[in-house]
Design a protein around this motif. Sequence first.
Motif, PDB file in Angstrom:
ATOM      1  N   SER A 221      -1.514 -10.802  -1.621  1.00  0.00           N
ATOM      2  CA  SER A 221      -0.104 -11.175  -1.390  1.00  0.00           C
ATOM      3  C   SER A 221       0.662 -11.257  -2.712  1.00  0.00           C
ATOM      4  CB  SER A 221      -0.003 -12.493  -0.614  1.00  0.00           C
ATOM      5  OG  SER A 221      -0.655 -13.519  -1.317  1.00  0.00           O
ATOM      6  N   ILE A 222      -0.052 -11.474  -3.822  1.00  0.00           N
ATOM      7  CA  ILE A 222       0.637 -11.504  -5.132  1.00  0.00           C
ATOM      8  C   ILE A 222       1.189 -10.109  -5.443  1.00  0.00           C
ATOM      9  CG2 ILE A 222       0.377 -11.925  -7.610  1.00  0.00           C
ATOM     10  CD1 ILE A 222      -1.902 -13.839  -6.987  1.00  0.00           C
ATOM     11  N   ILE A 223       0.358  -9.104  -5.190  1.00  0.00           N
ATOM     12  CA  ILE A 223       0.795  -7.723  -5.463  1.00  0.00           C
ATOM     13  C   ILE A 223       1.948  -7.368  -4.517  1.00  0.00           C
ATOM     14  CG2 ILE A 223      -0.012  -5.305  -5.724  1.00  0.00           C
ATOM     15  CD1 ILE A 223      -1.658  -7.289  -7.399  1.00  0.00           C
ATOM     16  N   ASP A 224       1.792  -7.750  -3.228  1.00  0.00           N
ATOM     17  CA  ASP A 224       2.856  -7.472  -2.253  1.00  0.00           C
ATOM     18  C   ASP A 224       4.184  -8.091  -2.689  1.00  0.00           C
ATOM     19  OD1 ASP A 224       1.053  -6.156  -0.711  1.00  0.00           O
ATOM     20  OD2 ASP A 224       0.778  -7.776   0.748  1.00  0.00           O
ATOM     21  N   HIS A 225       4.113  -9.280  -3.273  1.00  0.00           N
ATOM     22  CA  HIS A 225       5.343  -9.977  -3.662  1.00  0.00           C
ATOM     23  C   HIS A 225       6.173  -9.152  -4.650  1.00  0.00           C
ATOM     24  CE1 HIS A 225       8.043 -13.328  -4.283  1.00  0.00           C
ATOM     25  NE2 HIS A 225       7.890 -13.196  -5.594  1.00  0.00           N
ATOM     26  N   PHE A 226       5.495  -8.414  -5.517  1.00  0.00           N
ATOM     27  CA  PHE A 226       6.216  -7.630  -6.530  1.00  0.00           C
ATOM     28  C   PHE A 226       6.448  -6.177  -6.101  1.00  0.00           C
ATOM     29  CE2 PHE A 226       4.375 -11.194  -8.865  1.00  0.00           C
ATOM     30  CZ  PHE A 226       5.508 -11.681  -9.495  1.00  0.00           C
TER      31      PHE A 226
END
Length: 295
Positions: A70-75
């Motif tokens: 989800s960290i990667i998705d956020h950016f």
Amino acid sequence: MKLPSGGIKLIKKAVIPVAGLGTRFLPATKATPKEMLPIIDKPAIQYIVEEAVDSGLQEVVLITGRGKDSIIDHFDVSGELEYYLENRGKKDLLKLVRDISNLAKIIAVRQKKPLGLGHAVLCAKEVVGEEPFALLLGDDMVDTNPPLTKQMIELFLKHQKAVIALRRVPDDQTHLYGIIEGDEVAEGVFQIREIIEKPKPGTAPTNLAIIGRYILPPQIFTILENLQPDPVSKEIQLTDGLLKLARQKNLYGFVFSGDRYDIGDKFGFVRATVAYALKDPQLGNKLRSFLDEVL
Ligand code: G1P
């Protein structure tokens, strides 16, 4: 420091380890990365990436692990969300969402096993290559002007030494940090001689603690590769690598001014939330009256 021929290399990349399990924050972190917990309305990791970008670093290397997608998705670009907001004419929200995916070039590298901070840094070796880089730890949120990483990059370029952030901590907290000994060479700038990782309570030689911001030369990778892991935990400690730089007289510490929050700790997280809410134009006054009422 002996830089490879070709002179001073610019610092372009920020490395941010985000593979940690967040055990200090269970149960919130059971299925949500601790880096995604919000301070007001922004996930903690966004503040760290913004500090890197505001310091002139456009490439961000996230050292991730399982359950951290989800960290990667956020950016990343969120097509459905953008389509929805555009159709409903919600221009402000659309800009807010788009600005996040345009913030930085994000590169993700998986750390397959939790083998320590030194190992996490080593995972960035291929992506960083022969350049100095900034290392930012997500648990440490700092509120400084200019951004702390920017101030440290300037010191690195001026002195050609690796730089780590320092802060004086109360005597009863030295066991939570890497603690340094050194000689003050300019106001707030120390040439580091010795580092002790998390000394036993009452044994720290000073109260100068390492805070999670580092500007490191590419030589740190070779140093870390040649370190013996801790025999019990099998972890590679970044501090052992920093000590090697210190022994070569290549490590400076910088005592910075401004606020700092340990957001990996529950109380630190609450402090950060209150401090940022008090500064928020929409929330500040309301929170002040609420606090007056309850206290
Ligand atoms: C790490 C480092 C420690 C440093 C601290 C700063 O420890 O090993 O030297 O003082 O970050 O936050 P951790 O807090 O990850 O255990």
